[in-house]
Write a protein that holds these residues in place. Structure first.
Motif, PDB file in Angstrom:
ATOM      1  N   ARG A 111       0.969  -0.963   0.166  1.00 21.92           N
ATOM      2  CA  ARG A 111       0.237   0.023   0.181  1.00 21.92           C
ATOM      3  C   ARG A 111       0.766   1.380   0.053  1.00 21.92           C
ATOM      4  O   ARG A 111       1.745   1.624   0.697  1.00 21.92           O
ATOM      5  N   THR A 112       0.465   2.484  -0.507  1.00 21.68           N
ATOM      6  CA  THR A 112       1.335   3.327  -1.073  1.00 21.68           C
ATOM      7  C   THR A 112       0.940   4.958  -0.166  1.00 21.68           C
ATOM      8  O   THR A 112      -0.205   3.925  -0.116  1.00 21.68           O
ATOM      9  N   VAL A 113       1.405   5.736   0.005  1.00 14.66           N
ATOM     10  CA  VAL A 113       1.116   7.224   0.387  1.00 14.66           C
ATOM     11  C   VAL A 113       1.204   7.742   0.214  1.00 14.66           C
ATOM     12  O   VAL A 113       3.085   7.706  -0.761  1.00 14.66           O
ATOM     13  N   PRO A 114       0.693   8.884  -1.262  1.00 14.73           N
ATOM     14  CA  PRO A 114       1.469   9.694  -1.576  1.00 14.73           C
ATOM     15  C   PRO A 114       2.051  11.006  -0.872  1.00 14.73           C
ATOM     16  O   PRO A 114       1.713  11.243   0.132  1.00 14.73           O
ATOM     17  N   ALA A 115       3.388  11.657  -1.487  1.00 19.86           N
ATOM     18  CA  ALA A 115       3.596  12.677  -1.166  1.00 19.86           C
ATOM     19  C   ALA A 115       2.657  13.987  -0.088  1.00 19.86           C
ATOM     20  O   ALA A 115       1.495  14.268  -0.973  1.00 19.86           O
ATOM     21  N   SER A 116       3.052  14.588   0.932  1.00 22.06           N
ATOM     22  CA  SER A 116       1.988  15.517   1.779  1.00 22.06           C
ATOM     23  C   SER A 116       2.615  16.426   2.554  1.00 22.06           C
ATOM     24  O   SER A 116       3.296  15.618   3.574  1.00 22.06           O
ATOM     25  N   LYS A 146       7.964  12.579   2.148  1.00 19.22           N
ATOM     26  CA  LYS A 146       8.234  11.955   0.705  1.00 19.22           C
ATOM     27  C   LYS A 146       7.176  11.023   0.261  1.00 19.22           C
ATOM     28  O   LYS A 146       6.594  10.172   1.686  1.00 19.22           O
ATOM     29  N   ALA A 147       6.700  10.727  -0.541  1.00 21.05           N
ATOM     30  CA  ALA A 147       5.692   9.143  -1.284  1.00 21.05           C
ATOM     31  C   ALA A 147       6.646   8.592  -0.393  1.00 21.05           C
ATOM     32  O   ALA A 147       7.519   8.300  -0.236  1.00 21.05           O
ATOM     33  N   SER A 148       5.650   6.661  -0.123  1.00 18.99           N
ATOM     34  CA  SER A 148       6.037   5.884   0.423  1.00 18.99           C
ATOM     35  C   SER A 148       5.259   4.934   0.467  1.00 18.99           C
ATOM     36  O   SER A 148       4.031   4.561  -0.071  1.00 18.99           O
ATOM     37  N   ALA A 149       6.203   3.244   0.483  1.00 12.07           N
ATOM     38  CA  ALA A 149       5.039   2.102   0.509  1.00 12.07           C
ATOM     39  C   ALA A 149       5.187   1.569   1.795  1.00 12.07           C
ATOM     40  O   ALA A 149       6.203   1.224   2.586  1.00 12.07           O
ATOM     41  N   ALA A 150       4.479   0.634   2.248  1.00 12.92           N
ATOM     42  CA  ALA A 150       4.353  -0.415   3.026  1.00 12.92           C
ATOM     43  C   ALA A 150       4.082  -1.799   2.472  1.00 12.92           C
ATOM     44  O   ALA A 150       2.916  -1.740   2.027  1.00 12.92           O
ATOM     45  N   VAL A 204       3.437   6.205  -8.060  1.00 10.50           N
ATOM     46  CA  VAL A 204       2.798   6.983  -6.941  1.00 10.50           C
ATOM     47  C   VAL A 204       2.533   8.270  -7.958  1.00 10.50           C
ATOM     48  O   VAL A 204       2.599   9.514  -7.830  1.00 10.50           O
TER      49      VAL A 204
END
Length: 251
Positions: free
Chosen positions: A18-23, A27-31, A223
């Motif tokens: 699951r990715t998390v966009p940058a905000s 920075k954008a990340s993934a787990a 992303v």
């Protein structure tokens, strides 16, 4: 964004990420949500689909909810590599999910440049402890290598941050550049590499590309809207199978 990652270039493996966009400057990340991997390099067809199915045991995570599928395109052996790519293409078609290819060696490069390693393989001040997880143990350019059989390795050269510097190769370990070498291919031909001037850290001497690391290496690019490879296999060798020639006349 939910991503299914598959790789069968060496072992059979799959992972959900699951990715998390940058905000707000982050920075954008993934787990990794879940993962499956074998240790056998010769049972891909038998274990891959059940392994993928096990990742979707939670009824809230269904195939059609995926945003992308990424698959390792090699280099790797013909039969094993085809198993993963065929499965990824089938799921992409059935679920109507975009499919992207990633070079399998990038998974090992991600592990080296982002995960670090236990530092018992290099001299260090015992008061400082091991290097931080985001520190590449090579300290500069490095190689990743997997077993290509026939006394050869699949290998590629990367910069300190894990950026691929040249197209991958297949050949004898004794012909590799004199750089730190990581992966099961390096461990298998350690003596040849040491004679060449390479170093082979023990912590990565058995490491194989995994779908989890493959997905992590691709996630941030997805992303950010980056382009990945097509799903065409990267074999590096000609097939041993040959098309039969015309039959000889009996008379």
């Amino acid at each position: 964004m939910l991503i299914l990652s598959i790789d069968t270039s060496a072992i059979a493996s799959a992972a959900l990420l699951r990715t998390v966009p940058a905000s707000d400057g982050v920075k954008a990340s993934a787990a990794v949500v879940g993962s499956f991997a074998t240790v056998d390099t010769r049972s891909h067809a038998e274990v891959l689909v059940p392994g993928i199915q096990s990742l979707f045991g939670d009824a809230a995570v269904e195939g059609p909810a995926l945003d992308a599928i990424v698959v390792g395109v090699g280099p790797g052996p013909f039969t094993g590599l085809r198993s993963g790519i065929a499965a990824a293409r089938m799921l992409s078609f059935v679920w109507n999910v975009p499919l992207h290819g990633v070079m399998s060696l990038d998974a090992l490069a991600w592990d080296v440049s982002h995960n670090g390693y236990r530092a018992q393989d290099q001299d260090q001040d015992p008061t400082t402890g091991p290097p931080p997880p985001d520190r590449n143990p090579a300290g500069g350019d490095f190689l990743v290598a997997t077993d290509a059989r026939r006394k050869e390795v699949y290998w590629a050269r990367y910069s300190q941050d894990g950026t691929l510097l040249a197209v991958p190769h297949v050949g004898p370990a004794a012909e590799l550049p004199a750089l730190p070498a990581f992966g099961a291919g390096a461990g298998l031909y350690r003596e040849d590499l040491l004679a060449r001037g390479c170093t082979v850290p023990d912590a990565f001497a058995d490491a194989q590309p995994t779908a989890a690391s493959l997905g992590l290496s691709a996630a941030v690019g997805l992303v950010d809207g980056g382009r990945l490879l097509a799903s065409s296999p990267l074999y590096l060798r000609e097939s041993d199978a040959k098309v039969p020639g015309p039959r000889k006349r009996a008379l």
